[in-house]
Each structure stands twice: as structure tokens, then as C-alpha cells.
Write a protein that holds these residues in place. Sequence first.
Motif, PDB file in Angstrom:
ATOM      1  N   TRP A 171      27.900 -52.628   8.887  1.00 16.83           N
ATOM      2  CA  TRP A 171      27.123 -52.463   7.768  1.00 16.83           C
ATOM      3  C   TRP A 171      25.705 -51.809   8.140  1.00 16.83           C
ATOM      4  O   TRP A 171      25.367 -50.611   7.363  1.00 16.83           O
ATOM      5  CB  TRP A 171      26.928 -53.712   7.439  1.00 16.83           C
ATOM      6  CG  TRP A 171      25.986 -53.667   6.107  1.00 16.83           C
ATOM      7  CD1 TRP A 171      26.166 -53.392   4.713  1.00 16.83           C
ATOM      8  CD2 TRP A 171      24.386 -53.938   6.145  1.00 16.83           C
ATOM      9  NE1 TRP A 171      25.034 -53.340   3.893  1.00 16.83           N
ATOM     10  CE2 TRP A 171      23.931 -53.777   4.718  1.00 16.83           C
ATOM     11  CE3 TRP A 171      23.578 -54.516   6.766  1.00 16.83           C
ATOM     12  CZ2 TRP A 171      22.612 -53.833   4.246  1.00 16.83           C
ATOM     13  CZ3 TRP A 171      22.304 -54.514   6.388  1.00 16.83           C
ATOM     14  CH2 TRP A 171      21.700 -54.247   5.190  1.00 16.83           C
ATOM     15  N   ILE A 175      23.993 -47.625   7.119  1.00 15.56           N
ATOM     16  CA  ILE A 175      22.529 -47.267   6.592  1.00 15.56           C
ATOM     17  C   ILE A 175      21.928 -46.791   7.659  1.00 15.56           C
ATOM     18  O   ILE A 175      20.588 -46.645   7.672  1.00 15.56           O
ATOM     19  CB  ILE A 175      21.845 -48.335   5.838  1.00 15.56           C
ATOM     20  CG1 ILE A 175      21.748 -49.657   6.685  1.00 15.56           C
ATOM     21  CG2 ILE A 175      22.517 -48.962   4.454  1.00 15.56           C
ATOM     22  CD1 ILE A 175      20.836 -50.889   6.226  1.00 15.56           C
ATOM     23  N   TRP A 227      18.430 -50.200   2.929  1.00 14.17           N
ATOM     24  CA  TRP A 227      19.479 -50.439   1.874  1.00 14.17           C
ATOM     25  C   TRP A 227      19.201 -49.892   0.567  1.00 14.17           C
ATOM     26  O   TRP A 227      20.188 -49.417  -0.090  1.00 14.17           O
ATOM     27  CB  TRP A 227      19.622 -51.851   1.922  1.00 14.17           C
ATOM     28  CG  TRP A 227      20.672 -52.423   0.976  1.00 14.17           C
ATOM     29  CD1 TRP A 227      22.024 -52.362   1.152  1.00 14.17           C
ATOM     30  CD2 TRP A 227      20.549 -52.951  -0.336  1.00 14.17           C
ATOM     31  NE1 TRP A 227      22.429 -52.851   0.129  1.00 14.17           N
ATOM     32  CE2 TRP A 227      21.583 -53.080  -0.809  1.00 14.17           C
ATOM     33  CE3 TRP A 227      19.417 -53.268  -1.161  1.00 14.17           C
ATOM     34  CZ2 TRP A 227      21.892 -53.751  -2.162  1.00 14.17           C
ATOM     35  CZ3 TRP A 227      19.601 -53.814  -2.290  1.00 14.17           C
ATOM     36  CH2 TRP A 227      21.023 -54.296  -3.028  1.00 14.17           C
ATOM     37  N   ASN A 244      19.741 -46.166   0.298  1.00 11.11           N
ATOM     38  CA  ASN A 244      21.085 -45.906   0.775  1.00 11.11           C
ATOM     39  C   ASN A 244      21.601 -46.370  -0.771  1.00 11.11           C
ATOM     40  O   ASN A 244      22.590 -45.317  -1.169  1.00 11.11           O
ATOM     41  CB  ASN A 244      21.825 -46.680   1.598  1.00 11.11           C
ATOM     42  CG  ASN A 244      23.156 -46.258   1.614  1.00 11.11           C
ATOM     43  OD1 ASN A 244      23.880 -47.280   1.103  1.00 11.11           O
ATOM     44  ND2 ASN A 244      23.643 -45.310   2.469  1.00 11.11           N
ATOM     45  N   ARG A 245      21.472 -47.373  -1.561  1.00 17.04           N
ATOM     46  CA  ARG A 245      22.226 -47.694  -2.613  1.00 17.04           C
ATOM     47  C   ARG A 245      21.484 -47.017  -3.774  1.00 17.04           C
ATOM     48  O   ARG A 245      22.725 -46.742  -4.754  1.00 17.04           O
ATOM     49  CB  ARG A 245      21.752 -49.396  -2.819  1.00 17.04           C
ATOM     50  CG  ARG A 245      22.600 -50.075  -3.988  1.00 17.04           C
ATOM     51  CD  ARG A 245      24.065 -49.800  -3.751  1.00 17.04           C
ATOM     52  NE  ARG A 245      25.015 -50.657  -4.534  1.00 17.04           N
ATOM     53  CZ  ARG A 245      25.326 -51.921  -4.653  1.00 17.04           C
ATOM     54  NH1 ARG A 245      25.059 -52.583  -3.289  1.00 17.04           N
ATOM     55  NH2 ARG A 245      26.215 -52.271  -5.475  1.00 17.04           N
ATOM     56  N   ARG A 261      23.871 -42.747  -1.551  1.00 19.30           N
ATOM     57  CA  ARG A 261      25.112 -42.846  -1.846  1.00 19.30           C
ATOM     58  C   ARG A 261      25.612 -42.374  -3.128  1.00 19.30           C
ATOM     59  O   ARG A 261      26.752 -41.478  -3.259  1.00 19.30           O
ATOM     60  CB  ARG A 261      25.394 -44.680  -1.735  1.00 19.30           C
ATOM     61  CG  ARG A 261      26.886 -44.674  -1.860  1.00 19.30           C
ATOM     62  CD  ARG A 261      27.210 -46.245  -2.166  1.00 19.30           C
ATOM     63  NE  ARG A 261      26.811 -47.233  -1.239  1.00 19.30           N
ATOM     64  CZ  ARG A 261      26.838 -48.545  -1.270  1.00 19.30           C
ATOM     65  NH1 ARG A 261      27.534 -49.184  -2.253  1.00 19.30           N
ATOM     66  NH2 ARG A 261      26.302 -49.005  -0.267  1.00 19.30           N
TER      67      ARG A 261
END
Length: 334
Positions: free
Chosen positions: A257, A261, A308, A311-312, A316
Motif C-alpha cells: 500500500w 503512494i 494518501w 493520491n486519492r 489517481r
Amino acid sequence: MQLATGGVVFFFVLSGFVLDMHHDAQLLRGAAHARFMKQKALRIFPLHWLSLAVFTILTLLVSERGIYWKALLPNALLLQSYIPLRDYYFSFNVVSWFLCDILLCYLCYPFLARGLKGMKLKSQLFLLLLLFLSYCSFMYPWQLPDDEAVVTWSHVFPLFRLFEFSMGIVAHHVFVALKDKNFRLTPVIATCGEWAVLLLLGALVIADQWHHEWFGANYDDSIMWEIPMTMLVLVLAFTNDCKGLVGRVLVTKPLVWLGTISMELFLFQAIAGRLYGFVVCPVLGHWGYEDCYANYWLILPLLIAIAWLVNRLFNRPLQARWRVQGSKKLESLQ
């Protein structure tokens, strides 16, 4: 910083290895090479520009030192590592020098891979040895305090990192040659191999503490990491199908995980440091960016949360949108 230097060397070697594993350099010509570079640029520049903007805004808000605005354009274009002035190559979001160097590696990959592939494996290894010794010879004379900026620039200079990238390509050629001879590892040997290399790396960390006394005040320490890190890449490649203890740890869900990232973690580390220094520290009774160096482990939760979210919410969705657009364009061409 010893492990940080080793990590930088490791990634350039690993990049050359993995890129050669997944691409046929003979096919990356003309338009195919241009598409390859476009894909790499779309993965790098948007996240780089976001981190550059956030870093600049935060610096203006909390730093009294100001900003060297002349370095903004080279930073935005990822050209700062070619300029032998600290105000350029270590300005704004300092870690972005790495992106400048890796872009050159991507650009040169097809030419390097085709050229090396055209040589016998022994000749490839001999060439790398000559380049390695030349690098040592170049670095050793820079020992005077006045030359510190030159030595530091040598660490970020793209052509030197291109050498480590080439070591990764040759390491992949060694890997393929040994695999063709049915070279295999048992679980016990795989574990022993992993720990042998890791113990070597630990010894290098200790040696790196004393390298200034051994080689001179400004001798660049990346040189002692290149061969061990190439060995580590090879060992981990061979243990991919027969994992030892280290290999099994690397494929655990938390580490996988974190890998998703990893680019956000890399680019936003200085931003997390500033937020910690000027937002969190006052709550803890401290103040100032320098405090983060003594408490860098406390920055990790903040950095992971920022990475995170970026990235989210940003990277992404952006990458997914471009993949859809690329698929539609390909379908229309077909």
C-alpha cells in the motif's frame, strides 16, 4: 542521510533493471519512443507542479528566508540539476532534483539499452568497471571546503545518475543470462542471500559515518553504495519466485500500500516537514522548521496522510482520466 543516499542509488539502479525487464528497447523508436516519454511525463509533471505550488505557498507563508525566484522556471521544467549552483539545484521543493535526473534516464533508455545489448556481457561489465573507476577518480580531488558546492552538485548531476541507471540495465542482462542457465535459489539460500546483502549495507552505513576522515571532507559518499545496491537488486530479483524472509516482508499489504503512494510520499516530505514545524510544533510547545529534524518520526503520520489524500483526490483520478482518454484515442486510430 547515509540510508537516504543509499536509497537514491538503489532506486536509479532498480529503475534501469525494471525498465529493461518490461520494455523492448528495439521497439522504442521514433513515435513509440515519443509515446513512451509522454506517458512518463504525464506521471511526473502534474504531481511535481502540484507539490511545487504547495511548497511555494507554504514557504511564502511561514519562511523568513524568502524564495530565490530565478530558480522557479528551471524547477518547473525540471532542469535545475543541470545548473551547478546550489541556489538552483537545491531550491524550492529540493527533492524534485530526482525527477530531473530520472527524466533523462527515461529519455536515454532505448539508446543505452540497445547499445549495451549489442555488447557481450563481459564487455558490458568491463565498461561499467571503467566508468566506476573514472567516477572515483573524478570525485576524489574535490576535497577542499571551497569545492563543497561542486561535490554536492555531482550528487544531483543527471549524467552521474545515468551511470547508476545503466548499472541496472546491465544487472538485468546478468539476471537474464543466469536465468537462461537455470540458476535457481532454494528458500534457505534466498534468505541467506538477502541477509548477507543487508548486513553489507549495514556495514556501509557505519563506514559512511567515517568516510570524511578516510577520503576527504567532501568526497561524495554515493560511490560506496553503487555496487552493493546493484547486488541487492539482483538478489531481490532472484528471490522474487523463491522469497526469503525479507522478500516476504516486502510483499505484505502495508508495504504494498505504501508503494502505491510512494511518489506522493517522496515529493511531499518537505511540505509535511514545514507543516509539522509551523503548525504542529506550536501545539507541542515548540516552534520552527528545524525542530522537525530532531522529531522526523513524528512527521511520518502527517506525511502518510498528506500523500494518501493527494493520491486519492488528485493523482489517481487524473491518471485514470488520461488512461481513458488514451484508450479512446487508440480505439479511434484502430
